[in-house]
Design a protein around this motif. Structure first.
Motif, PDB file in Angstrom:
ATOM      1  N   VAL A  41     -77.753  36.345 -27.384  1.00 35.27           N
ATOM      2  CA  VAL A  41     -77.541  37.361 -26.349  1.00 35.27           C
ATOM      3  C   VAL A  41     -76.616  36.732 -25.312  1.00 35.27           C
ATOM      4  O   VAL A  41     -76.752  35.553 -24.999  1.00 35.27           O
ATOM      5  CB  VAL A  41     -78.853  37.789 -25.649  1.00 35.27           C
ATOM      6  N   LEU A  43     -75.236  37.136 -21.381  1.00 32.68           N
ATOM      7  CA  LEU A  43     -75.317  37.776 -20.068  1.00 32.68           C
ATOM      8  C   LEU A  43     -73.930  37.668 -19.454  1.00 32.68           C
ATOM      9  O   LEU A  43     -73.416  36.573 -19.271  1.00 32.68           O
ATOM     10  CB  LEU A  43     -76.323  37.068 -19.168  1.00 32.68           C
ATOM     11  N   LEU A  60     -75.283  41.825 -22.365  1.00 33.94           N
ATOM     12  CA  LEU A  60     -75.919  42.494 -21.244  1.00 33.94           C
ATOM     13  C   LEU A  60     -74.972  42.392 -20.050  1.00 33.94           C
ATOM     14  O   LEU A  60     -74.721  41.307 -19.534  1.00 33.94           O
ATOM     15  CB  LEU A  60     -77.259  41.825 -20.939  1.00 33.94           C
ATOM     16  N   LEU A  89     -84.758  39.660 -16.312  1.00 33.12           N
ATOM     17  CA  LEU A  89     -85.443  39.005 -17.436  1.00 33.12           C
ATOM     18  C   LEU A  89     -86.083  40.032 -18.359  1.00 33.12           C
ATOM     19  O   LEU A  89     -85.989  39.921 -19.585  1.00 33.12           O
ATOM     20  CB  LEU A  89     -86.492  38.015 -16.916  1.00 33.12           C
ATOM     21  N   SER A  91     -85.055  43.089 -18.867  1.00 30.32           N
ATOM     22  CA  SER A  91     -83.936  43.701 -19.602  1.00 30.32           C
ATOM     23  C   SER A  91     -83.446  42.778 -20.711  1.00 30.32           C
ATOM     24  O   SER A  91     -83.179  43.226 -21.823  1.00 30.32           O
ATOM     25  CB  SER A  91     -82.780  44.023 -18.658  1.00 30.32           C
ATOM     26  N   LEU A  92     -83.339  41.502 -20.415  1.00 30.62           N
ATOM     27  CA  LEU A  92     -82.915  40.520 -21.416  1.00 30.62           C
ATOM     28  C   LEU A  92     -83.876  40.496 -22.598  1.00 30.62           C
ATOM     29  O   LEU A  92     -83.457  40.495 -23.763  1.00 30.62           O
ATOM     30  CB  LEU A  92     -82.811  39.132 -20.784  1.00 30.62           C
ATOM     31  N   THR A 101     -77.510  47.641 -25.884  1.00 27.60           N
ATOM     32  CA  THR A 101     -76.851  47.528 -24.585  1.00 27.60           C
ATOM     33  C   THR A 101     -75.989  48.773 -24.373  1.00 27.60           C
ATOM     34  O   THR A 101     -75.758  49.545 -25.308  1.00 27.60           O
ATOM     35  CB  THR A 101     -75.948  46.281 -24.535  1.00 27.60           C
TER      36      THR A 101
END
Length: 120
Positions: A41, A43, A60, A89, A91-92, A101
């Motif tokens: 993932v 960010l 994200l 966090l 959302s992650l 996403t």
């Protein structure tokens, strides 16, 4: 503490901890390098409202720029002006568990490789 500074696309020997990658400032190239290095993932904090994701790894998108959020609000996953660290966090974790996403939902992904030298 930062464990290592990695070359573009090279995975860390020990995946635990924080690692930095030497990469292009172009989002597509940087994300491709992170994916090649094993990121699951990404960010992406954007002030410019870059809405593109990546076709291999979920991205994200996070922004606190009022101008960007006004222009592309539904293409950014998190409005950092309104969200708390525990909310980010959560959302992650949802994205890691398979939730799409904004870029994936809208089909906005891009892939790019850096190269040095001429193409033949």
């Amino acid at each position: 503490p930062i464990q290592t500074v990695l070359e573009h696309g090279v995975p860390p020997e020990d995946p635990d901890g924080v690692h930095l990658m030497d990469s292009s400032s172009r989002f597509e190239e940087a994300a491709t390098g992170l994916a090649a290095a094993g990121a699951t993932v990404i960010l992406h904090l954007t002030d410019e409202g870059i809405t593109t994701g990546h076709p291999v790894v979920p991205v994200l998108k996070i922004s606190a720029s009022a101008k960007s959020l006004e222009a592309v609000g539904t293409d950014i996953d998190i409005d950092a002006r309104k969200e708390t660290p525990p909310g980010v966090l959560r959302s992650l974790i949802k994205i890691a568990d398979g939730e799409l996403t904004a870029a994936e939902t809208h089909g906005m992904t891009s892939f790019a490789l850096s190269r040095v030298g001429p193409s033949m």
